[in-house]
Design a protein around this motif. Structure first.
Motif, short mmCIF file in Angstrom:
data_model
loop_
_atom_site.label_atom_id
_atom_site.label_comp_id
_atom_site.label_asym_id
_atom_site.label_seq_id
_atom_site.Cartn_x
_atom_site.Cartn_y
_atom_site.Cartn_z
N HIS A 183 0.83 -1.20 0.00
CA HIS A 183 0.00 0.00 0.00
C HIS A 183 0.87 1.25 0.00
O HIS A 183 2.08 1.18 0.03
N ASP A 184 0.20 2.38 -0.02
CA ASP A 184 0.84 3.71 -0.03
C ASP A 184 1.72 3.96 -1.23
O ASP A 184 2.92 4.16 -1.09
N PRO A 185 1.23 4.00 -2.42
CA PRO A 185 -0.14 3.68 -2.84
C PRO A 185 -0.30 2.17 -3.05
O PRO A 185 0.70 1.45 -3.20
N GLU A 186 -1.52 1.74 -3.11
CA GLU A 186 -1.80 0.32 -3.33
C GLU A 186 -1.96 0.06 -4.83
O GLU A 186 -2.88 0.57 -5.46
N PRO A 187 -1.04 -0.71 -5.42
CA PRO A 187 -1.17 -1.01 -6.86
C PRO A 187 -2.49 -1.71 -7.16
O PRO A 187 -3.00 -2.48 -6.35
N GLY A 188 -3.03 -1.41 -8.33
CA GLY A 188 -4.28 -2.04 -8.76
C GLY A 188 -4.02 -3.10 -9.82
O GLY A 188 -3.08 -2.98 -10.62
N VAL A 189 -4.83 -4.15 -9.83
CA VAL A 189 -4.70 -5.24 -10.78
C VAL A 189 -6.06 -5.51 -11.41
O VAL A 189 -7.07 -5.56 -10.71
N GLU A 190 -6.06 -5.69 -12.72
CA GLU A 190 -7.29 -6.01 -13.46
C GLU A 190 -6.94 -7.08 -14.48
O GLU A 190 -5.87 -7.04 -15.08
N PHE A 191 -7.84 -8.03 -14.68
CA PHE A 191 -7.62 -9.12 -15.63
C PHE A 191 -8.51 -8.93 -16.85
O PHE A 191 -9.70 -8.63 -16.71
N ALA A 192 -7.94 -9.11 -18.05
CA ALA A 192 -8.72 -9.03 -19.28
C ALA A 192 -7.94 -9.64 -20.43
O ALA A 192 -6.75 -9.38 -20.59
N ASP A 193 -8.60 -10.47 -21.22
CA ASP A 193 -8.04 -11.00 -22.46
C ASP A 193 -6.63 -11.60 -22.31
O ASP A 193 -5.73 -11.30 -23.09
N GLY A 194 -6.43 -12.43 -21.29
CA GLY A 194 -5.15 -13.09 -21.13
C GLY A 194 -4.03 -12.22 -20.61
O GLY A 194 -2.86 -12.61 -20.67
N VAL A 195 -4.36 -11.04 -20.10
CA VAL A 195 -3.35 -10.15 -19.52
C VAL A 195 -3.78 -9.72 -18.12
O VAL A 195 -4.97 -9.70 -17.79
N ALA A 196 -2.78 -9.37 -17.34
CA ALA A 196 -3.01 -8.71 -16.06
C ALA A 196 -2.52 -7.28 -16.23
O ALA A 196 -1.37 -7.06 -16.61
N ARG A 197 -3.41 -6.32 -16.00
CA ARG A 197 -3.03 -4.90 -16.06
C ARG A 197 -2.76 -4.42 -14.65
O ARG A 197 -3.57 -4.62 -13.76
N LEU A 198 -1.60 -3.79 -14.47
CA LEU A 198 -1.22 -3.29 -13.16
C LEU A 198 -0.99 -1.79 -13.22
O LEU A 198 -0.29 -1.29 -14.11
N TRP A 199 -1.59 -1.08 -12.25
CA TRP A 199 -1.39 0.35 -12.13
C TRP A 199 -0.63 0.63 -10.84
O TRP A 199 -0.85 -0.05 -9.83
N PRO A 200 0.24 1.63 -10.85
CA PRO A 200 0.98 1.96 -9.63
C PRO A 200 0.05 2.32 -8.46
O PRO A 200 0.37 2.06 -7.32
#
Length: 194
Positions: free
Chosen positions: A116-133
């Motif tokens: 955390h601080d910041p807490e990275p975000g994860v999203e799954f779509a079309d065979g990929v994992a998208r990660l945001w800082p």
């Protein structure tokens, strides 16, 4: 193109007199078999201070003794960079390098805890994992990891960490290198098959 590395947080190091270290004021030390002797010293100092959780007084145990006598842990984790977009996902606060294998959860469609601080975000779509800082700001560019490529990325991280262990074996004085490398290997779960 995605780069994934094992990184230790070294920004918490303070006046470390026990052995030579490299510069560490800028944050992370990336582990590999290509590190300088001073960078290995910095990584081991970060591990020792985090494991000890307090500055050892002059009459206290040596920092190498701390690494050999206690369960080893360290602030850090996997550092992910998208070379194309420049997006970087750093290990968050309160994540330990010993949890690096949790990234395998992405293979099952589950997100590992990335701190955390910041807490990275994860999203799954079309065979990929998208990660945001920062998971609260998902409108901008992200690191996209193809799930099919994850075993290769983690295998590269494991080989880099094994290279670091080889350097530790030759770094430590008084024949302690083998024991020190074994303790780090055991507690960071480096050599066990992925």
């Amino acid at each position: 193109m995605i780069e994934m590395s094992a990184a230790l947080a070294a920004h918490h190091l303070v006046s470390f007199p026990d052995w030579p270290t490299g510069p560490y004021s800028d944050g992370d030390v990336v582990l590999s078999g290509r590190m300088s002797r001073e960078d290995v010293g910095t990584a081991l100092a970060a591990i020792a201070q985090f494991t000890n959780q307090q500055k050892v007084e002059a009459d206290g145990p040596s920092m190498l003794g701390v690494l050999l006598d206690r369960k080893v842990s360290a602030s850090g984790g996997l550092l992910v960079r998208d070379i194309g977009t420049g997006v970087e996902i750093e290990p968050g606060c309160c994540v330990g390098l010993e949890t690096w294998r949790d990234w395998q959860q992405l293979l099952d469609g589950r997100a590992p805890w990335l701190g955390h601080d910041p807490e990275p975000g994860v999203e799954f779509a079309d065979g990929v994992a998208r990660l945001w800082p920062d998971g609260r700001r998902t409108g901008g560019p992200a690191c996209e990891i193809r799930i099919a490529d994850l075993p290769e990325h983690l295998g590269r991280v494991q080989r880099d960490m094994q290279g670091f262990l080889e350097l530790v074996r030759t770094w430590a004085p008084y024949g302690m290198g083998e024991r020190l490398a074994a303790a780090i290997d055991r507690d960071f779960h480096i050599s066990a098959p992925l």
